[in-house]
Design an enzyme around this catalytic site. Sequence first.
Site, PDB file in Angstrom:
ATOM      1  CB  VAL A  15      -0.970  -0.003   1.209  1.00  0.00           C
ATOM      2  CG1 VAL A  15      -1.777   1.288   1.271  1.00  0.00           C
ATOM      3  CG2 VAL A  15      -1.900  -1.207   1.122  1.00  0.00           C
ATOM      4  CE  LYS A  46       9.227  -5.265  12.910  1.00  0.00           C
ATOM      5  NZ  LYS A  46       8.219  -6.331  12.948  1.00  0.00           N
ATOM      6  CD  GLU A 129     -13.826   5.537   2.071  1.00  0.00           C
ATOM      7  OE1 GLU A 129     -14.525   6.533   2.209  1.00  0.00           O
ATOM      8  OE2 GLU A 129     -14.284   4.371   2.146  1.00  0.00           O
ATOM      9  CB  ILE A 136     -15.802   0.310  -2.087  1.00  0.00           C
ATOM     10  CG1 ILE A 136     -15.535  -0.923  -2.940  1.00  0.00           C
ATOM     11  CG2 ILE A 136     -17.249   0.762  -2.216  1.00  0.00           C
ATOM     12  CD1 ILE A 136     -16.330  -2.154  -2.483  1.00  0.00           C
ATOM     13  N   GLY A 187      -0.743  -9.180  -4.263  1.00  0.00           N
ATOM     14  CA  GLY A 187      -0.748  -8.103  -3.255  1.00  0.00           C
ATOM     15  C   GLY A 187      -2.092  -7.915  -2.582  1.00  0.00           C
ATOM     16  CD  GLU A 190      -3.720  -7.671   5.477  1.00  0.00           C
ATOM     17  OE1 GLU A 190      -2.868  -6.957   6.012  1.00  0.00           O
ATOM     18  OE2 GLU A 190      -4.584  -7.226   4.697  1.00  0.00           O
ATOM     19  CG  ASP A 201      -8.982  -8.156   6.396  1.00  0.00           C
ATOM     20  OD1 ASP A 201      -8.029  -7.400   6.641  1.00  0.00           O
ATOM     21  OD2 ASP A 201      -9.805  -7.943   5.481  1.00  0.00           O
ATOM     22  CE  LYS A 205     -10.659  -5.050   5.165  1.00  0.00           C
ATOM     23  NZ  LYS A 205     -10.381  -5.970   4.047  1.00  0.00           N
TER      24      LYS A 205
HETATM   25  N1  HSE Z   1      -5.944  -8.435   2.826  1.00  0.00           N
HETATM   26  C1  HSE Z   1      -7.023  -7.521   2.647  1.00  0.00           C
HETATM   27  C2  HSE Z   1      -8.060  -8.160   1.755  1.00  0.00           C
HETATM   28  C3  HSE Z   1      -6.510  -6.246   2.062  1.00  0.00           C
HETATM   29  O1  HSE Z   1      -7.738  -9.179   1.121  1.00  0.00           O
HETATM   30  O2  HSE Z   1      -9.181  -7.694   1.688  1.00  0.00           O
HETATM   31  C4  HSE Z   1      -7.495  -5.110   2.018  1.00  0.00           C
HETATM   32  O3  HSE Z   1      -7.908  -4.726   3.301  1.00  0.00           O
END
Ligand code: HSE
Length: 335
Positions: A15, A46, A129, A136, A187, A190, A201, A205
């Site tokens: 990102v 890091k 966002e 989105i 990409g 994670e 994840d 959200k």
């Molecule tokens: N690893 C997350 C996904 C990245 O696949 O949705 C976006 O938040």
Amino acid sequence: MKKKIKIALLGFGTVGKGIYYSLKNHPKRISKTIGFEIEVVSIVVKHLEKHQDFEDNKLITTDFETVIQNPEIDIVLEAIVGKEPAFSYLSQSIKAGKHIITANKEMFAHHGEELLELSQKHDVNIGFEATTAGGIPVINTIGKLFQFNEIKKITAILNGTSNYILTQMRVQKLPFNIALKQAQELGYAEADPTNDIEGYDSFYKLMILGQLIYGKQPDWSSVNREGIVNITAKEIEDYNLEDKRIKHIASLELQDNTLTASVKPVVISSEHPLYSIEGVENAVVIEGDVVGQITLSGPGAGAFPTASAMLEDLCLILQSERSTTSSPILAKAIL
Ligand code: HSE
């Protein structure tokens, strides 16, 4: 604010690079539309050795203190994985009077409320966002454009990696591990994909959406959270023969003043609004009491969609700095 805005990037993975190269590829875009030139003056990482080949490696540092000590840095954009050191870095940035923009869902689900309170105290803005549904614009849409409606329910696909894997298993007949490897190479996943495939994840959200919409999150221990790891190729194929699909769905509903939520695989048929959401796409179905049902969909992960969300936040912050009144969503405490 001065004409030239200096920014720091925290984290330089997928990102962070998406932000750097979007700004580099479109150097005049923000100055033309909003009137500020943007300069990346510091990139905090890091491991220095991972970035030796980076073309502008004089910007790279491991020393976050240099950002805090630099009064010329106005805005800090953070795309680090995990709660720490992200939360400490952002708290310190706010206390130093810097606006912050984050893509870090795990950190923001845990500490968003605290950061928003801190930002009000120090009169700076927070853009978040990019924490939810990739490119989105769901946070700003809900925060700005759902003021009159009461949102009764959210049903969503919030993890691009899981949706990509399920799609590849069904369409290309790929085994789970190969589809996951592709999602990592593209990409989407994670660095450690556990949070993607175990549903954490999407859970983070969904909690961010709960906080934004209702000013509170459901009790975390009451949320049924399941990932996609136990779904077999045979199940996917059998449902496919019946024109049904397994989707990893996050839902949140307010009933009798109680928030209920779940994050789990659900079998849906073709009339469901999430049936055709394929690959890395995410979608959020919003049920407003006046408007009815609205579905927002688009790329849910990847360098440029996530960078796009952060750069749009950057533009909102710059606009609010330029105008005498602040931008409604960014100035509004969502909690
Ligand atoms: N690893 C997350 C996904 C990245 O696949 O949705 C976006 O938040």
